[in-house]
Write a protein that holds these residues in place. Sequence first.
Motif, PDB file in Angstrom:
ATOM      1  N   UNK A 196       0.838  -1.203   0.000  1.00  0.00           N
ATOM      2  CA  UNK A 196       0.000   0.000   0.000  1.00  0.00           C
ATOM      3  C   UNK A 196       0.870   1.249   0.000  1.00  0.00           C
ATOM      4  N   UNK A 197       0.225   2.354  -0.326  1.00  0.00           N
ATOM      5  CA  UNK A 197       0.887   3.649  -0.214  1.00  0.00           C
ATOM      6  C   UNK A 197      -0.149   4.678   0.211  1.00  0.00           C
ATOM      7  N   UNK A 198       0.331   5.805   0.657  1.00  0.00           N
ATOM      8  CA  UNK A 198      -0.517   6.891   1.101  1.00  0.00           C
ATOM      9  C   UNK A 198      -0.398   8.033   0.100  1.00  0.00           C
ATOM     10  N   UNK A 199      -1.537   8.533  -0.376  1.00  0.00           N
ATOM     11  CA  UNK A 199      -1.550   9.669  -1.285  1.00  0.00           C
ATOM     12  C   UNK A 199      -2.155  10.870  -0.573  1.00  0.00           C
TER      13      UNK A 199
ATOM     14  N   UNK B 107     -13.809  10.637  -3.847  1.00  0.00           N
ATOM     15  CA  UNK B 107     -13.175  10.047  -2.671  1.00  0.00           C
ATOM     16  C   UNK B 107     -13.438  10.892  -1.432  1.00  0.00           C
ATOM     17  N   UNK B 108     -13.509  10.239  -0.311  1.00  0.00           N
ATOM     18  CA  UNK B 108     -13.624  10.912   0.976  1.00  0.00           C
ATOM     19  C   UNK B 108     -12.272  10.834   1.681  1.00  0.00           C
ATOM     20  N   UNK B 109     -12.038  11.761   2.593  1.00  0.00           N
ATOM     21  CA  UNK B 109     -10.809  11.749   3.376  1.00  0.00           C
ATOM     22  C   UNK B 109     -10.693  10.427   4.126  1.00  0.00           C
ATOM     23  N   UNK B 110      -9.503   9.895   4.172  1.00  0.00           N
ATOM     24  CA  UNK B 110      -9.179   8.624   4.840  1.00  0.00           C
ATOM     25  C   UNK B 110      -9.805   7.410   4.162  1.00  0.00           C
ATOM     26  N   UNK B 111     -10.120   7.528   2.853  1.00  0.00           N
ATOM     27  CA  UNK B 111     -10.613   6.378   2.083  1.00  0.00           C
ATOM     28  C   UNK B 111      -9.481   5.386   1.866  1.00  0.00           C
ATOM     29  N   UNK B 112      -9.852   4.137   1.638  1.00  0.00           N
ATOM     30  CA  UNK B 112      -8.914   3.112   1.196  1.00  0.00           C
ATOM     31  C   UNK B 112      -9.376   2.642  -0.168  1.00  0.00           C
ATOM     32  N   UNK B 113      -8.527   2.874  -1.152  1.00  0.00           N
ATOM     33  CA  UNK B 113      -8.817   2.539  -2.539  1.00  0.00           C
ATOM     34  C   UNK B 113      -8.012   1.303  -2.908  1.00  0.00           C
TER      35      UNK B 113
END
Length: 80
Positions: free
Chosen positions: A19-22, A65-71
């Motif tokens: 995973x990564x954080x955008x 997308x909403x804040x703190x979503x996981x895609x």
Amino acid sequence: MRVTVEFHGVLRQLAGDERCLLELPGGTVADALALLCRQQPQLAERLPRVACAIGSELVSRHHRLADDSTLALIPPVSGG
């Protein structure tokens, strides 16, 4: 806005991580994919064909997308 991107299948190998954080100013799945292409160009060829999911629901590229979503990014599967 912060979005966690989970890589599945061959994408995990190409990204070198699960995973990564955008950090996005806001937007859609397509905006997240565009940023991901700029940050990890090795994924760019595969991203047009991936399925995208939020939780257990497949979403379109136009999904906001909403804040703190996981895609989750799921590559096509083939076999025989």
